[in-house]
Design a protein around this motif. Structure first.
Motif, mmCIF file in Angstrom:
data_model
loop_
_atom_site.group_PDB
_atom_site.id
_atom_site.type_symbol
_atom_site.label_atom_id
_atom_site.label_comp_id
_atom_site.label_asym_id
_atom_site.label_seq_id
_atom_site.Cartn_x
_atom_site.Cartn_y
_atom_site.Cartn_z
ATOM 1 N N UNK A 31 -84.563 -8.090 51.783
ATOM 2 C CA UNK A 31 -83.640 -8.247 50.658
ATOM 3 C C UNK A 31 -82.811 -6.990 50.421
ATOM 4 N N UNK A 32 -83.434 -5.818 50.542
ATOM 5 C CA UNK A 32 -82.699 -4.565 50.275
ATOM 6 C C UNK A 32 -81.627 -4.313 51.337
ATOM 7 N N UNK A 33 -81.961 -4.549 52.600
ATOM 8 C CA UNK A 33 -80.969 -4.356 53.670
ATOM 9 C C UNK A 33 -79.829 -5.362 53.528
ATOM 10 N N UNK A 34 -80.189 -6.618 53.262
ATOM 11 C CA UNK A 34 -79.161 -7.660 53.127
ATOM 12 C C UNK A 34 -78.198 -7.353 51.992
ATOM 13 N N UNK A 35 -78.725 -6.954 50.845
ATOM 14 C CA UNK A 35 -77.857 -6.674 49.701
ATOM 15 C C UNK A 35 -76.933 -5.493 49.970
ATOM 16 N N UNK A 36 -77.472 -4.448 50.604
ATOM 17 C CA UNK A 36 -76.648 -3.255 50.852
ATOM 18 C C UNK A 36 -75.520 -3.546 51.845
ATOM 19 N N UNK A 37 -75.756 -4.458 52.796
ATOM 20 C CA UNK A 37 -74.753 -4.735 53.829
ATOM 21 C C UNK A 37 -73.807 -5.878 53.480
ATOM 22 N N UNK A 38 -74.288 -6.847 52.697
ATOM 23 C CA UNK A 38 -73.524 -8.091 52.504
ATOM 24 C C UNK A 38 -72.983 -8.295 51.092
ATOM 25 N N UNK A 39 -73.312 -7.409 50.150
ATOM 26 C CA UNK A 39 -72.912 -7.667 48.757
ATOM 27 C C UNK A 39 -71.400 -7.764 48.580
ATOM 28 N N UNK A 40 -70.633 -7.059 49.431
ATOM 29 C CA UNK A 40 -69.172 -7.127 49.342
ATOM 30 C C UNK A 40 -68.604 -8.333 50.102
ATOM 31 N N UNK A 41 -69.488 -9.100 50.754
ATOM 32 C CA UNK A 41 -69.043 -10.233 51.575
ATOM 33 C C UNK A 41 -69.483 -11.565 50.963
ATOM 34 N N UNK A 42 -69.791 -11.540 49.666
ATOM 35 C CA UNK A 42 -70.303 -12.755 49.039
ATOM 36 C C UNK A 42 -69.220 -13.827 48.963
ATOM 37 N N UNK A 43 -69.656 -15.081 48.955
ATOM 38 C CA UNK A 43 -68.713 -16.201 48.875
ATOM 39 C C UNK A 43 -68.214 -16.382 47.447
ATOM 40 N N UNK A 44 -67.142 -17.132 47.305
ATOM 41 C CA UNK A 44 -66.534 -17.370 45.996
ATOM 42 C C UNK A 44 -67.416 -18.297 45.173
ATOM 43 N N UNK A 45 -67.543 -17.967 43.889
ATOM 44 C CA UNK A 45 -68.396 -18.747 42.992
ATOM 45 C C UNK A 45 -67.554 -19.774 42.243
ATOM 46 N N UNK A 46 -68.039 -21.017 42.202
ATOM 47 C CA UNK A 46 -67.414 -22.065 41.412
ATOM 48 C C UNK A 46 -68.411 -22.513 40.362
ATOM 49 N N UNK A 47 -68.047 -22.463 39.114
ATOM 50 C CA UNK A 47 -68.951 -22.866 38.025
ATOM 51 C C UNK A 47 -69.011 -24.392 37.930
ATOM 52 N N UNK A 48 -69.731 -24.984 38.827
ATOM 53 C CA UNK A 48 -69.846 -26.440 38.851
ATOM 54 C C UNK A 48 -70.875 -26.925 37.840
ATOM 55 N N UNK A 49 -70.661 -28.100 37.252
ATOM 56 C CA UNK A 49 -71.674 -28.643 36.338
ATOM 57 C C UNK A 49 -72.932 -29.032 37.102
ATOM 58 N N UNK A 50 -74.052 -29.047 36.408
ATOM 59 C CA UNK A 50 -75.317 -29.410 37.036
ATOM 60 C C UNK A 50 -75.423 -30.931 37.149
ATOM 61 N N UNK A 51 -75.666 -31.399 38.345
ATOM 62 C CA UNK A 51 -75.864 -32.838 38.576
ATOM 63 C C UNK A 51 -77.321 -33.167 38.233
ATOM 64 N N UNK A 52 -77.594 -33.319 36.946
ATOM 65 C CA UNK A 52 -78.968 -33.513 36.486
ATOM 66 C C UNK A 52 -79.578 -34.813 36.998
ATOM 67 N N UNK A 53 -78.780 -35.870 37.006
ATOM 68 C CA UNK A 53 -79.294 -37.164 37.470
ATOM 69 C C UNK A 53 -79.625 -37.101 38.961
ATOM 70 N N UNK A 54 -78.713 -36.543 39.750
ATOM 71 C CA UNK A 54 -78.947 -36.416 41.190
ATOM 72 C C UNK A 54 -80.171 -35.567 41.491
#
Length: 532
Positions: free
Chosen positions: A200-223
């Motif tokens: 986790x520490x290596x991944x965060x240090x190397x990839x934190x600037x390469x994160x994907x775009x976040x979309x605030x999608x609603x929770x599909x509670x029924x699904x």
């Protein structure tokens, strides 16, 4: 994802960009990134099999039956199966890198709790937590690894990923058996703690600037609710079926009905909801559904046999947990040696040909095992295991390449999560079916063998007399003879399953060739066309 019209959302706001194409990693950064992702994958896959040979020790220590102890395995499998297909939706909500790192850290916490569990109830609860939080790790490790390499080297990236997924299931029983025999079963969970922190520490240090775009999608509670209901009911049915005599039990019938009805409602809801928790439209792509079906069915047959072999060795051939693990270990040798070659060839050779090679070798290996007898020595048992490494090297890489062909990078986490869900669920089915058939066929063979025994025959009389002369009572002598018949019956039953599994792999070759040819772009495994 919002529907777009000429690049804009249905409303007045422009749609957010679907994906940012990050440049590949290079040099030491690529090396460390690959290592961190491989460690995380290895840890998760290892944990799915490391407890298999430790169940007798866990059951004895916690004062429960081995049947109750198997819930340590199945509780993890149920929770993991439910959480894996949520990967695509969770990725959009939290981002690939953030979700990956959080999942690893929660897995470390759950592993620590499992090691400290004072009773079977708490251990099962913590294994549920462990399985639930680990779902996104394997699909995201695949997605992040593909994004780290140039498209021309996607085959090599998949080869490196496949090596960890191939070696870990083999190392699991070996490492689990040694730890259980020499230290304590608790340490099969504690060993995840340092590995998880490093990854986790290596991944965060190397990839934190390469994160994907976040979309605030609603929770599909029924699904989500329907997913939990049908997967949970199905998995519990598979686990309890053998114990409750399958459909002779009202409980199993109720679980089966719940699973089927829940699945039907789940499909209908997910295909019509605006923000489904699982993207089922992926199955409209021909290469996705053919690759997923071939991978899942083959893995189910393979995993059922992986569970069956050590059970037979420990229960009827006198092997310890460590010895059974040693017998399975050499399968990784050829897989490690050949995987890089397969990865390099994936952009040049039709993956359907490579998958066919895998299935043919699997069929050969299982046919060889169907010729075993109770006098089989270590060398006889090891030869098919070594050869099986060839099949495993050609297994994951071409089938994953085929499944993900034609998908854009933003679709890969959802596609990888869904295909891995199908694969792991098939593995659970394969385990239940193989062990149930093993016992049922053994009972049949036992009945046939005892029919041929004549208590008045000279060989039978001599055997009983010889045992009595060695100090056995009449009842003890008959028990020894019955044990010998059991050994033969379970060996004959295992042979039946090995042979049937061999034939299934031949049939699955036809499924692979239903896929369209993959026209790669510079050798990319995930950038190919011809998926529809």
């Amino acid at each position: 994802m919002s529907k777009t019209v000429n690049g804009n959302a249905a409303g007045s706001k422009p749609a957010p960009p679907r994906h940012i194409e990050h440049p590949p990693l290079t040099g030491a950064t690529l090396l460390w990134g690959t290592l961190a992702l491989a460690l995380a994958t290895f840890m998760i896959v290892l944990d799915s099999s490391i407890a298999n040979v430790s169940i007798p020790a866990i059951s004895g220590d916690l004062g429960v039956s081995p049947t109750q102890g198997t819930w340590v395995i199945t509780s993890f499998a149920v929770a993991n199966a439910i959480s894996i297909p949520l990967t695509g939706w969770l990725t959009q909500r939290f981002g690939q890198v953030r979700l990956f790192v959080i999942s690893i850290l929660l897995f470390v916490l759950a592993s620590w709790l499992c090691g400290f569990a004072p009773n079977i109830e708490s251990l099962i609860a913590f294994r549920v937590l462990q399985g639930a939080v680990s779902g996104p790790i394997i699909p995201l490790s695949q997605a992040l690894l593909l994004s780290s390499y140039p498209k021309a080297k996607a085959g090599m990236a998949l080869a490196l990923w496949a090596m960890t997924t191939l070696v870990a299931p083999v190392m699991g029983p070996l490492l689990g058996g040694w730890i259980t025999d020499h230290i304590s079963w608790s340490w099969i969970f504690y060993i995840n703690i340092p590995v998880g922190f490093i990854a986790s520490s290596i991944t965060w240090s190397l990839y934190k600037e390469r994160d994907s775009i976040i979309h605030k999608l609603p929770i599909d509670k029924v699904g989500l609710f329907l997913l939990i209901v049908w997967v949970g009911a199905m998995q519990i049915m598979m686990d309890k079926g053998k114990e409750l005599d399958w459909f002779a039990s009202n409980q199993i019938i109720a679980l089966a009905v719940t699973a089927v009805v829940g699945f039907a409602f789940f499909i209908a809801w997910e295909l019509t909801d605006d923000h489904p928790v699982v993207d089922l439209t992926l199955f409209a792509r021909r290469n996705f559904w053919t690759g997923t079906i071939a991978l899942s069915l083959a893995y189910g047959v393979f995993f059922g046999n992986v569970v069956l072999l050590p059970l037979w060795l420990q229960q009827y051939m006198g092997y310890t947990a460590t010895q059974a693990g040693i017998v399975l270990a050499p399968v990784g040798v050829m897989a490690i040696l050949l995987s890089p070659m397969v990865g390099k060839s994936i952009g040049k050779v039709d993956p359907r040909i490579l998958a066919t090679i895998s299935f043919l070798v699997f069929a050969l290996v299982l046919w060889m095992r169907s010729r075993f007898n109770t006098n089989a020595d270590l060398t006889t048992i090891l030869i098919p295991t070594v050869v099986q490494g060839v099949a495993m090297a050609f297994f994951f890489i071409p089938l994953v390449s085929l499944t993900l062909s034609g998908l854009t990078p933003d679709k890969i986490p959802a596609a990888s999560g869904l295909s891995n869900f199908a694969r792991i669920t098939a593995g659970a089915f394969g385990t239940s079916i193989a062990t149930t058939l093993w016992e049922n066929r053994a009972a049949m063979h036992h009945a046939h063998l005892t029919e041929k025994l004549n208590l008045a025959s000279i060989p039978m009389t001599q055997t009983v007399s010889g045992l009595q002369a060695s100090g056995f009572s009449s009842e003890q002598a008959m028990a020894v003879i019955n044990r010998s018949i059991d050994q033969q019956a379970y060996m004959m039953s295992a042979n039946d399953i090995f042979f049937a599994s061999s034939m299934i792999f031949f049939v699955l070759i036809g499924v692979v060739w239903l896929a369209r040819p993959v026209k790669s772009s510079g050798g990319s495994a995930a950038d190919a066309s011809g998926a529809h």
